[in-house]
Design a protein around this motif. Sequence first.
Motif, PDB file in Angstrom:
ATOM      1  N   SER A 112      -9.900  38.565  10.441  1.00 45.01           N
ATOM      2  CA  SER A 112     -10.687  38.945   9.264  1.00 45.01           C
ATOM      3  C   SER A 112     -12.066  39.443   9.661  1.00 45.01           C
ATOM      4  O   SER A 112     -12.574  40.431   9.109  1.00 45.01           O
ATOM      5  N   LYS A 131      -7.941  32.038   5.933  1.00 42.65           N
ATOM      6  CA  LYS A 131      -8.263  31.420   4.659  1.00 42.65           C
ATOM      7  C   LYS A 131      -9.353  32.219   3.957  1.00 42.65           C
ATOM      8  O   LYS A 131     -10.374  32.563   4.559  1.00 42.65           O
ATOM      9  N   ILE A 132      -9.138  32.491   2.679  1.00 39.78           N
ATOM     10  CA  ILE A 132     -10.128  33.240   1.906  1.00 39.78           C
ATOM     11  C   ILE A 132     -11.455  32.491   1.886  1.00 39.78           C
ATOM     12  O   ILE A 132     -12.536  33.088   1.935  1.00 39.78           O
ATOM     13  N   ASP A 158     -12.850  30.788   4.223  1.00 38.04           N
ATOM     14  CA  ASP A 158     -13.633  31.022   5.446  1.00 38.04           C
ATOM     15  C   ASP A 158     -14.456  32.298   5.336  1.00 38.04           C
ATOM     16  O   ASP A 158     -15.595  32.364   5.805  1.00 38.04           O
ATOM     17  N   VAL A 159     -13.858  33.314   4.705  1.00 41.62           N
ATOM     18  CA  VAL A 159     -14.569  34.586   4.562  1.00 41.62           C
ATOM     19  C   VAL A 159     -15.655  34.479   3.505  1.00 41.62           C
ATOM     20  O   VAL A 159     -16.792  34.916   3.719  1.00 41.62           O
ATOM     21  N   LEU A 160     -15.319  33.895   2.355  1.00 46.43           N
ATOM     22  CA  LEU A 160     -16.289  33.808   1.270  1.00 46.43           C
ATOM     23  C   LEU A 160     -17.451  32.881   1.618  1.00 46.43           C
ATOM     24  O   LEU A 160     -18.600  33.147   1.247  1.00 46.43           O
ATOM     25  N   TRP A 217     -20.014  34.850   3.976  1.00 44.27           N
ATOM     26  CA  TRP A 217     -20.184  36.270   3.692  1.00 44.27           C
ATOM     27  C   TRP A 217     -21.535  36.783   4.199  1.00 44.27           C
ATOM     28  O   TRP A 217     -21.644  37.931   4.648  1.00 44.27           O
TER      29      TRP A 217
END
Length: 508
Positions: free
Chosen positions: A116, A242-243, A245-247, A250
């Motif tokens: 990601s 995992k979403i 981790d990105v959010l 950010w």
Amino acid sequence: MLDGLIGFATSIATFSTPQIIFYALASTLLGVIIGALPGLTATMGVALMTTMTLKLQPGEALLILICTYVGAIYGGSRSAILLNIPGTPASAASCLDGHALAKQGLAGRAMGIATSGSVLGTWIGMFFLALFTPVLGEMALKFGAYEFFWLAVFGVVISGNLTGTDPLKGWIAGFIGLFIACIGQEGMYAYDRFTFGIHDLSGGIALIPALVGVFGFAEVLSVMKDKPAKFVVNAFDSVIPKIGDVLQYWRTVIRSGLIGTFVGIVPGVGEDVAAWSSYAAARRASKEKEKFGKGSVEGLMAAETGDNACVPGSVIPVLTLAVPGSAPAAVLLAAMMIHGVRPGPLIMVENPQFVYDVVAMMLMASIGILFYGLTLTRLLVKVLTVPRPMIMPVIFVLCAVGSYAIASRPFDIIVMLAFGIIGLILRGLNYPMAPLVLGIVLGDLLDKSLRRGLTLSDGDLTPFFTRPISFVIFLLVAVTVLMSVPPARRAFGAATGLLLRPFRRRVL
């Protein structure tokens, strides 16, 4: 802005054919494999693929090279996380937290984070590639023979930073490349130089055999010389990122993307500096500093975002100034010239659509690494168990065939073998190879610009220093040289500290 969107949409439509998509996915996969194998760098991958794409159309060939470049920088994270061995120098920073997560049984999560971060970093770099390249290209239209001369000198001087430890060795390698570029008939009067009566040298040293020799055959010789190492890959969990981790991080993604892009724009720095700079910035700004080096998701995200954002960033000076931002970009610059694309100040006049073609190529490469990162990671990891001595014979055959295929001259194979031996010797002495290739690429530009400028000025050197743009580039060259000398760098730091002391007191 509207013209840029139209140009980008046109490029996407042009590349949306089954054949082009296949080229993009296949070359990205090859790049990932090259990056995952320790010792096989992105630079070598782009150099080898240049020989394999000589008969393709320029757009197809450069798509393959750019996808290989992007894939190799991403692929280095695989061995960094699983083996604690960076597949490419750019992935060294990923070892710190990536392998720590793997030892905690979270190797799959770590590779998902790396995927990601790599994709988002590439997208951020793409945005600035599309934004800055037309602007810098318009500014560069004011360049003449005098400016081109200093630009070539700047490219060779800045190549000293490609070594990372001793700029002097980088300059020596660069000036050796300039000398090699002078071999053969010169471009204005076709007079033989440094041929010593050897007819085959009258045509000069071909770039591809030299490039393949110092990056490909030298690596084969290096592997034959060293004792092969055995790698053991442990099992890992799910690789789906995992979403959260990105959010959650950010800000780290945006910061690292910006740092990586602007580090890439600076000629001669490279992806490894971008990764370490992004990692250091993330650690300073983090609320969880104690986790860094022990399995920090934020640290791994910062390193992978930074080094992948550097790839589009390093292409910006290639397109606008014909000066590479990294070692693989130096090889990419040579490949563009071989395929008839003239990067530099005239790119926005002669071929403005090509800039948006490069952005579209980067997008396809990022989609490729996202696809492979989510679906084929377990299969790709098996590549790490293949002994490198088994791969080297294949690479040697590719080196020989690629060198011969250009002009069907046996002499080019001799050149490849000679440059492989030279490359092995220079590597043993810690000389970088990218400046050598860059010197060969820029040698013709420097020679012709110097002689053309002297002809226009009737032998007067003054215009080289009095024209505004020439003077600015000359100052950049002088500052680059001085700042590479430790005493001058310390003196500059001390002087800056004295000047800023009154302002610091006011702030305190």
